[in-house]
Structure formats: C-alpha cells, structure tokens
Enzyme design. Structure first.
Site, short mmCIF file in Angstrom:
data_model
loop_
_atom_site.label_atom_id
_atom_site.label_comp_id
_atom_site.label_asym_id
_atom_site.label_seq_id
_atom_site.Cartn_x
_atom_site.Cartn_y
_atom_site.Cartn_z
N LYS A 112 0.81 -1.22 0.00
CA LYS A 112 0.00 0.00 0.00
C LYS A 112 0.85 1.27 0.00
O LYS A 112 0.46 2.28 -0.57
CB LYS A 112 -0.97 0.00 1.20
CG LYS A 112 -2.10 -1.00 1.03
CD LYS A 112 -3.38 -0.52 1.70
CE LYS A 112 -4.62 -1.10 1.08
NZ LYS A 112 -4.93 -2.47 1.40
N LYS A 195 -5.04 -10.27 -6.67
CA LYS A 195 -6.24 -10.38 -5.84
C LYS A 195 -7.33 -9.41 -6.31
O LYS A 195 -7.04 -8.28 -6.68
CB LYS A 195 -5.81 -10.01 -4.41
CG LYS A 195 -6.80 -10.28 -3.33
CD LYS A 195 -6.29 -9.75 -1.99
CE LYS A 195 -6.39 -8.25 -1.90
NZ LYS A 195 -6.89 -7.71 -0.64
N LYS A 198 -10.68 -3.65 -4.01
CA LYS A 198 -11.40 -2.39 -4.19
C LYS A 198 -10.52 -1.35 -4.89
O LYS A 198 -11.00 -0.44 -5.52
CB LYS A 198 -11.79 -1.81 -2.83
CG LYS A 198 -12.83 -2.61 -2.09
CD LYS A 198 -12.97 -2.02 -0.69
CE LYS A 198 -13.70 -2.94 0.24
NZ LYS A 198 -13.35 -2.71 1.64
P1 ADP Z 1 -10.15 -4.91 0.24
O1 ADP Z 1 -8.94 -5.81 0.45
O2 ADP Z 1 -10.96 -5.25 -0.92
O3 ADP Z 1 -9.79 -3.46 0.34
P2 ADP Z 1 -10.88 -5.19 3.03
O4 ADP Z 1 -9.42 -4.95 3.24
O5 ADP Z 1 -11.78 -4.31 3.76
O6 ADP Z 1 -11.13 -5.15 1.48
O7 ADP Z 1 -11.22 -6.71 3.33
C1 ADP Z 1 -12.34 -7.17 4.06
C2 ADP Z 1 -12.37 -8.67 4.12
O8 ADP Z 1 -12.49 -9.22 2.80
C3 ADP Z 1 -11.11 -9.32 4.73
O9 ADP Z 1 -11.49 -10.43 5.52
C4 ADP Z 1 -10.34 -9.76 3.53
O10 ADP Z 1 -9.49 -10.84 3.79
C5 ADP Z 1 -11.46 -10.16 2.57
N1 ADP Z 1 -11.03 -10.05 1.18
C6 ADP Z 1 -10.69 -8.91 0.53
N2 ADP Z 1 -10.38 -9.17 -0.76
C7 ADP Z 1 -10.54 -10.51 -0.92
C8 ADP Z 1 -10.37 -11.40 -2.02
N3 ADP Z 1 -9.99 -10.96 -3.21
N4 ADP Z 1 -10.63 -12.72 -1.83
C9 ADP Z 1 -11.04 -13.18 -0.62
N5 ADP Z 1 -11.21 -12.39 0.45
C10 ADP Z 1 -10.96 -11.08 0.33
#
Ligand code: ADP
Ligand code: TRP
Length: 331
Positions: A112, A195, A198
């Site tokens: 990040k 992955k 967002k």
């Molecule tokens: P992001 O990574 O999309 O910004 P968050 O960090 O808020 O979202 O993640 C919230 C939850 O979603 C966490 O438990 C994270 O491990 C899960 N998560 C985020 N992206 C993925 C993905 N591509 N596959 C599976 N789980 C995910």
C-alpha cells in the site's frame, strides 16, 4: 466457538472477494458462536482515505452489505469501529509493546505504501496494531477473514502473547484465524495472479455487490480466460489461474466442489460456462445488491442497528479495558 469478530473497511466498491472470502462465512458462523461482532472499520479506512471518497456513505454501504448477506442484527452486533473509543486506546497500549521489527515485516504496508514509503502516513504503518486491538478488545477467539489477512492475524496473536507475558496474566486469548471455503482468495477477473480488490483501477477486475445484472453479465463476458476447453477435474486447470478463479467462484456460489463444476462443463469452452456463471450471479449476488439499496434508502434504520451494536460492543469493551488498565497499572 466462544466469540467471533471480523470487519471490512468502508472504502467503497465492496466486492465479491469481500463477500465470498469473508462475509459469507460470517453468516454461518454467527449461528455457531456464543457471541459475534461485525465491525465496520472506519478508523482503518482513514489510513487510505482520499478526498473523492464519502466515508459516511461507505460506512452505511458496508452495514447494508452485512445485513443483506444475512447477518442477523438480533444475533450479532453490527457497529462502526469509531463508535467504540476503546479500540484506539487499546491500540496505543499495544503500540507501546510492539517492536518495529514486527511491523516492518507486514507485506500489506509495503504494497500500500508503494515506492514512497517515507510519504506513507503513520496510521498505515500502525494499521495492524489497530487491527489487533479490534480483535483483542473483545477477547475474540475466532476471526474469519480472507487469506490476505493471515499475516495480520499472526501479528495479533503475537501481540496478545507479548501483552500476556509482559503483564503476567493470561488476559487475552490467542485468536484463531478462520480462513476457509473455496474462495479464500478471489482473484481479479482481468488477471488471475492478482487479488480482486477495491483499489484496482479497472472496474472490470471485480464484481461489486451493487452491480446490476447487466453489469455483472458484461463483466463475466469480458473476464479473461484462455482458449482451452474445461477439463473434467480441477487439477487439470494447472497454470490456468483465470480459469481456476472462475471455477472456484462458480463452485462457491453453487455450493459445489470445484471438481464437480469441472465435471459439469468438461470438454466445453468458456462461453456456456460464463453464461451459467452470470445466471448464477443474477440469482445470488444481484438480489443482495437490491436488498442493499433498500437498506440504504432508510439510513435511520441502519443508524438504529449500528447504535444497538455499538451499545453491546461498548459494554464488552468497557469491562475488558478495566482489566487491561489494572494489569498495566493505569490508575
Ligand atoms: P479490500 O482488500 O478489498 O480493500 P478489506 O481490506 O476491507 O477489502 O477486506 C475485508 C475482508 O475481505 C477481509 O477479511 C479480507 O481478507 C477479505 N477479502 C478482501 N479481498 C478478498 C479477495 N480478493 N478474496 C477473498 N477475500 C478477500
Ligand atoms: N485489516 C482487515 C482488511 O484489510 C480489516 C480489519 C480491520 C479486520 N480490523 C479487523 C478484519 C479485525 C478482522 C478483524 O481486510
């Protein structure tokens, strides 16, 4: 299971990875745990907040997603992290017993912060310490998350151990990560090696929970695949990350094994498979988005639910912080 806790950052664009990797598992776990708490981690969102984002709207959106996915507010506490001030208090205490060396290993910070580490804010660096506080504040025993959070969970375990040793009491249980299912790491629809996230600039890389059926169908149609037909077992998809990802998504949404999905489409190319996958999403994901829109049209109801959740969370947090302050010697 004693007590589960998890959270999602309200950063906009909540997607299929968040649902399949995390929230969907919470829905079943809430019935198995003695107590469950699901937090909207707005203080964590601040670490990457940019001027174009509407934090308030995003916070409501995540609450709406939890509810639409099936989190029952009468069984589980849904609340905003900032509504329980003890998260930041405990985070400070933990930051005073966490060696910098532990934080320097965190890969999410490196990703990040990018090339200009010196310009990254202190909050982004301290992010995993706040996450440890989120979990340990409630003495959570189980933390259901996607695969990418494994390292942060290990740090939370280390911090719990460090606190217990330092102050000579087993105040914090060591939390167990719960990373399970066929979609612990949902990949981008444009690149099967990164992955779904967002923050990806391409909207075609992810299915958002608020996408309409038409948008979902279009994104699935454009999803990257290859020219080979589908094999009859999942192991036959080696070195085909995009195909593996789509099969895993299908399997998870249809409650099938990846092998059973391959058998169903064996020998066919991706066109009929994608057609069926879009249909499956129209039956599962799209209705959830519609429910989210309904919840979002009644913010007063969302406020009521989050207030109730915060009340319970504050009750637990207040009691635990008395023990924490006493153990440390804060009078
Ligand atoms: P992001 O990574 O999309 O910004 P968050 O960090 O808020 O979202 O993640 C919230 C939850 O979603 C966490 O438990 C994270 O491990 C899960 N998560 C985020 N992206 C993925 C993905 N591509 N596959 C599976 N789980 C995910
Ligand atoms: N760090 C998590 C993520 O990026 C979100 C999060 C914050 C979290 N606090 C938490 C997850 C506590 C589980 C438990 O996905």
């Amino acid at each position: 299971m004693q007590r589960i806790l998890s959270g999602v950052r309200p950063t906009g664009g909540i997607h299929l990875g968040n649902y399949l990797g995390a929230i969907r598992n919470w829905v079943t776990m809430q019935h198995q745990a003695k107590e469950s708490l699901f937090c909207i981690v707005d203080m964590h969102a601040l670490t990457t907040l940019d001027a174009s984002e509407n934090l308030a709207e995003n916070t409501y959106t995540i609450a709406a997603a939890y509810l639409s996915a099936g989190i029952d507010p009468d069984r589980s506490s849904i609340f905003a992290q900032s509504h329980v001030p003890a998260h930041t208090e405990l985070s400070w205490i933990f930051s005073c017993i966490t060696p910098l060396g532990w934080l320097n290993r965190m890969t999410q910070f490196k990703e990040k912060a990018g090339k200009h580490k010196d310009l990254a804010c202190l909050g982004l660096y301290a992010y995993p310490v706040l996450m440890a506080a989120d979990i340990l504040l409630y003495k959570a025993t189980h933390v259901p998350v996607g695969e990418d959070q494994k390292q942060h969970l290990e740090l939370a375990r280390d911090i719990a151990g460090a606190f217990n040793r330092r102050f000579g009491e087993d105040l914090f249980p060591i939390p167990e990560p719960m990373i399970f299912g066929t979609a612990t790491r949902v990949m981008s629809l444009r690149d099967g090696t990164s992955k779904m996230s967002k923050s990806d600039i391409s909207e075609y890389s992810r299915i958002e929970l608020l996408d309409t059926a038409d948008t979902v169908a279009q994104k699935i149609r454009k999803a990257k695949t290859d020219m080979e037909p589908l094999p009859d077992t999942f192991s036959g998809l080696e070195h085909r990350p995009e195909a593996q990802n789509l099969v895993n998504i299908y399997a998870t949404l249809a409650n099938m094994s990846p092998d059973a999905v391959c058998q169903e489409f064996a020998g066919e190319n991706f066109s009929p498979f994608k057609h069926k996958l879009a249909e499956l999403m129209a039956e599962t994901i799209v209705p959830m988005g519609e429910k989210m829109r309904q919840y979002l049209s009644d913010k007063a109801e969302l406020d009521r639910i989050m207030k109730k959740g915060a009340h319970r969370a504050n009750e637990l947090a207040t009691a635990h912080m008395i023990d924490v302050r006493r153990a440390i010697g804060i009078i």
